[in-house]
Design a protein around this motif. Structure first.
Motif, PDB file in Angstrom:
ATOM      1  N   HIS A 164      29.932  27.426  -6.743  1.00  0.00           N
ATOM      2  CA  HIS A 164      28.512  27.582  -6.395  1.00  0.00           C
ATOM      3  C   HIS A 164      28.303  27.276  -4.912  1.00  0.00           C
ATOM      4  N   CYS A 165      28.935  26.211  -4.445  1.00  0.00           N
ATOM      5  CA  CYS A 165      28.781  25.813  -3.038  1.00  0.00           C
ATOM      6  C   CYS A 165      29.301  26.899  -2.104  1.00  0.00           C
ATOM      7  N   ILE A 166      30.535  27.315  -2.332  1.00  0.00           N
ATOM      8  CA  ILE A 166      31.181  28.253  -1.416  1.00  0.00           C
ATOM      9  C   ILE A 166      30.497  29.613  -1.457  1.00  0.00           C
ATOM     10  N   ASP A 167      30.154  30.080  -2.648  1.00  0.00           N
ATOM     11  CA  ASP A 167      29.461  31.371  -2.751  1.00  0.00           C
ATOM     12  C   ASP A 167      28.096  31.323  -2.072  1.00  0.00           C
ATOM     13  N   SER A 168      27.471  30.136  -2.056  1.00  0.00           N
ATOM     14  CA  SER A 168      26.154  29.994  -1.432  1.00  0.00           C
ATOM     15  C   SER A 168      26.205  30.200   0.076  1.00  0.00           C
ATOM     16  N   LEU A 169      27.374  29.998   0.671  1.00  0.00           N
ATOM     17  CA  LEU A 169      27.487  30.100   2.133  1.00  0.00           C
ATOM     18  C   LEU A 169      27.533  31.538   2.628  1.00  0.00           C
ATOM     19  N   TRP A 170      27.647  32.492   1.704  1.00  0.00           N
ATOM     20  CA  TRP A 170      27.475  33.898   2.090  1.00  0.00           C
ATOM     21  C   TRP A 170      26.674  34.664   1.028  1.00  0.00           C
ATOM     22  N   GLY A 171      25.841  33.932   0.295  1.00  0.00           N
ATOM     23  CA  GLY A 171      24.987  34.576  -0.694  1.00  0.00           C
ATOM     24  C   GLY A 171      23.946  35.473  -0.035  1.00  0.00           C
ATOM     25  N   PRO A 172      23.293  36.308  -0.819  1.00  0.00           N
ATOM     26  CA  PRO A 172      22.324  37.278  -0.266  1.00  0.00           C
ATOM     27  C   PRO A 172      21.170  36.635   0.491  1.00  0.00           C
ATOM     28  N   ARG A 173      20.805  35.383   0.130  1.00  0.00           N
ATOM     29  CA  ARG A 173      19.670  34.725   0.787  1.00  0.00           C
ATOM     30  C   ARG A 173      20.108  33.434   1.488  1.00  0.00           C
ATOM     31  N   VAL A 174      21.314  33.415   2.016  1.00  0.00           N
ATOM     32  CA  VAL A 174      21.833  32.219   2.664  1.00  0.00           C
ATOM     33  C   VAL A 174      20.927  31.808   3.830  1.00  0.00           C
ATOM     34  N   ASP A 175      20.682  30.510   3.964  1.00  0.00           N
ATOM     35  CA  ASP A 175      19.891  29.991   5.082  1.00  0.00           C
ATOM     36  C   ASP A 175      20.419  28.611   5.448  1.00  0.00           C
ATOM     37  N   PRO A 176      19.982  28.024   6.557  1.00  0.00           N
ATOM     38  CA  PRO A 176      20.543  26.743   6.991  1.00  0.00           C
ATOM     39  C   PRO A 176      20.340  25.599   6.000  1.00  0.00           C
ATOM     40  N   ILE A 177      19.274  25.651   5.198  1.00  0.00           N
ATOM     41  CA  ILE A 177      19.014  24.568   4.261  1.00  0.00           C
ATOM     42  C   ILE A 177      19.999  24.604   3.099  1.00  0.00           C
ATOM     43  N   ASN A 178      20.147  25.774   2.462  1.00  0.00           N
ATOM     44  CA  ASN A 178      21.098  25.795   1.355  1.00  0.00           C
ATOM     45  C   ASN A 178      22.542  25.683   1.841  1.00  0.00           C
ATOM     46  N   SER A 179      22.799  26.059   3.094  1.00  0.00           N
ATOM     47  CA  SER A 179      24.141  25.852   3.654  1.00  0.00           C
ATOM     48  C   SER A 179      24.451  24.367   3.785  1.00  0.00           C
ATOM     49  N   ALA A 180      23.457  23.591   4.220  1.00  0.00           N
ATOM     50  CA  ALA A 180      23.648  22.149   4.351  1.00  0.00           C
ATOM     51  C   ALA A 180      23.863  21.507   2.982  1.00  0.00           C
ATOM     52  N   LEU A 181      23.091  21.931   1.988  1.00  0.00           N
ATOM     53  CA  LEU A 181      23.263  21.413   0.634  1.00  0.00           C
ATOM     54  C   LEU A 181      24.645  21.767   0.094  1.00  0.00           C
ATOM     55  N   ALA A 182      25.083  22.995   0.338  1.00  0.00           N
ATOM     56  CA  ALA A 182      26.386  23.431  -0.156  1.00  0.00           C
ATOM     57  C   ALA A 182      27.516  22.627   0.479  1.00  0.00           C
ATOM     58  N   ALA A 183      27.421  22.375   1.772  1.00  0.00           N
ATOM     59  CA  ALA A 183      28.469  21.613   2.460  1.00  0.00           C
ATOM     60  C   ALA A 183      28.567  20.195   1.912  1.00  0.00           C
ATOM     61  N   GLU A 184      27.422  19.555   1.676  1.00  0.00           N
ATOM     62  CA  GLU A 184      27.443  18.214   1.106  1.00  0.00           C
ATOM     63  C   GLU A 184      27.956  18.247  -0.333  1.00  0.00           C
ATOM     64  N   GLY A 185      27.648  19.321  -1.041  1.00  0.00           N
ATOM     65  CA  GLY A 185      28.174  19.469  -2.398  1.00  0.00           C
ATOM     66  C   GLY A 185      29.688  19.573  -2.405  1.00  0.00           C
ATOM     67  N   ILE A 186      30.243  20.334  -1.457  1.00  0.00           N
ATOM     68  CA  ILE A 186      31.705  20.440  -1.331  1.00  0.00           C
ATOM     69  C   ILE A 186      32.307  19.060  -1.079  1.00  0.00           C
ATOM     70  N   ARG A 187      31.707  18.319  -0.157  1.00  0.00           N
ATOM     71  CA  ARG A 187      32.232  16.990   0.183  1.00  0.00           C
ATOM     72  C   ARG A 187      32.219  16.071  -1.039  1.00  0.00           C
ATOM     73  N   ALA A 188      31.105  16.076  -1.773  1.00  0.00           N
ATOM     74  CA  ALA A 188      30.975  15.187  -2.926  1.00  0.00           C
ATOM     75  C   ALA A 188      31.949  15.566  -4.039  1.00  0.00           C
ATOM     76  N   LEU A 189      32.080  16.847  -4.320  1.00  0.00           N
ATOM     77  CA  LEU A 189      33.008  17.280  -5.358  1.00  0.00           C
ATOM     78  C   LEU A 189      34.453  17.015  -4.962  1.00  0.00           C
ATOM     79  N   ALA A 190      34.769  17.224  -3.675  1.00  0.00           N
ATOM     80  CA  ALA A 190      36.129  16.974  -3.195  1.00  0.00           C
ATOM     81  C   ALA A 190      36.474  15.488  -3.265  1.00  0.00           C
ATOM     82  N   ALA A 191      35.468  14.626  -3.207  1.00  0.00           N
ATOM     83  CA  ALA A 191      35.694  13.185  -3.365  1.00  0.00           C
ATOM     84  C   ALA A 191      35.726  12.785  -4.833  1.00  0.00           C
TER      85      ALA A 191
END
Length: 364
Positions: free
Chosen positions: A173-200
């Motif tokens: 969900h995180c990675i796909d959000s970074l090039w989704g049809p409606r990608v924007d800086p807010i959901n990109s920031a959420l996705a990046a933090e989601g990657i960090r949290a899941l990777a931890a």
């Protein structure tokens, strides 16, 4: 200059280990519900009983099927109507939440979601139904749960292998959000933090399956991943996995976990800003290296062949998929390169090598 449109979905989130039953009782009272329909698969019955011990229940419904077949949804809708339900409480993973959404879509009933996996469906307004071996998805605000209750204790019974697959579904969900049809800086920031949290969180679950700290991080990351995905929309990865799941009945989480590195390898070079952000979230040199290092630590699913997919299905999958891939995907998708991606995922090939071979073929 920044120019974008972002929609934040309205939802209450209650996060607290060991607090699910108390939080649920408070929400049922807040919503003034009198006829509660509880949805939980048979294997989740004991967890659901614990979660709902402080509320009155009008109906327990346990017919939960992966990918939500339409006929299963229709029976659940009829049950809700017959018992005059005024609130849906779903306790379980993505299939359970999906069934509650199917009922809400036609009835408008509110949902309280109590997740026991890291699927993330509880935080989106996206629904999915399967009919005649075709999975349809859509967006409808009626299916967004009004409240999500997160409790890491409820995930302790989730085996490590399933925790890994479910968590990598959240990562998708995180990675796909970074090039989704409606990608924007807010959901990109959420996705990046989601990657960090899941990777931890996911390696901590593998290292200590009964530990709560890793499972809390994974739940937190799964929520962020779903919020980002709901905003950005379904990208190439999710289109592939929904077709593979609905058409070939492949298991949802394992399919996402297997396909993800191939889509990342396919798109990364054409989406440099997303690639840099993903790599930074992993703390790695490149996005693919970060994902693959994590997958190695987790002993993640590797090949679609392990879950029942065969080479005979590739042509059909590619034909169904091609018109569904968003035009906004960073890299142009063709029948040839999509077929090659599916072949690589089927066999569990090295994603970097497979992507390089596709690029070489396209440059000839």
């Amino acid at each position: 200059m920044l120019t974008f449109e972002h929609i934040t979905l309205g939802q209450r989130v209650l996060f607290g280990t060991g607090q699910a039953a108390t939080n649920l009782a408070a929400e049922v009272e807040r919503l003034d519900a009198r006829r509660v329909m509880v949805i939980a698969a048979p294997f989740e019955a004991e967890i659901a009983k614990k979660v709902t011990e402080k509320i009155e229940i009008a109906l327990n419904h346990d017919e939960v099927v992966m990918h939500v077949p339409l006929e299963v949804a229709e029976r659940a809708r009829a049950a809700a109507l017959t018992h005059e339900a005024d609130l849906l409480v779903c306790v379980g993973g993505g299939s359970t939440t999906g069934l509650a959404k199917a009922i809400a879509m036609t009835s408008g009933l509110p949902i309280i979601a109590v997740p026991t996996t890291y699927a993330g469906s509880e935080a989106t307004n996206v629904w999915g139904l399967t009919e005649a071996s075709r999975k349809s998805t859509g967006v409808d605000d009626r299916v967004l749960p009004v409240t999500v209750i997160y409790d890491a204790e409820l995930t302790l019974s989730l085996p490590v292998e399933m925790s890994v697959a479910s968590g990598l579904n959240g990562m998708a969900h995180c990675i796909d959000s970074l090039w989704g049809p409606r990608v924007d800086p807010i959901n990109s920031a959420l996705a990046a933090e989601g990657i960090r949290a899941l990777a931890a969180g996911l390696p901590a679950i593998v290292a200590e399956p009964q530990g709560l700290a890793g499972r809390e991080q994974a739940l937190y990351g799964a929520y962020l991943s779903a919020v980002a995905f709901a905003s950005a929309g379904s990208g190439m990865h999710h289109k592939i996995c929904h077709v593979l799941g609905g058409t070939f009945n492949l298991p949802h989480a394992e399919t996402h976990a297997t396909v993800l590195p191939y889509v990342l390898a396919f798109n990364a070079a054409a989406a440099p800003e997303a690639e840099v952000r993903i790599a930074a979230a992993f703390g790695s040199r490149t996005a693919l290296e970060g994902l693959q290092e994590l997958r190695e630590r987790l002993d993640a699913p590797k090949a679609l062949a392990d879950y029942g997919f065969t080479a005979d299905g590739i042509a059909e999958a590619a034909a169904v998929l091609l018109p569904l891939i968003p035009a906004s995907n960073p890299r142009q998708v063709t029948e040839e390169n999509l077929t090659r991606l599916l072949q690589a995922a089927l066999r569990g090939e090295d994603p970097a090598v497979a992507s390089e071979m596709v690029l070489e073929g396209e440059s000839r």
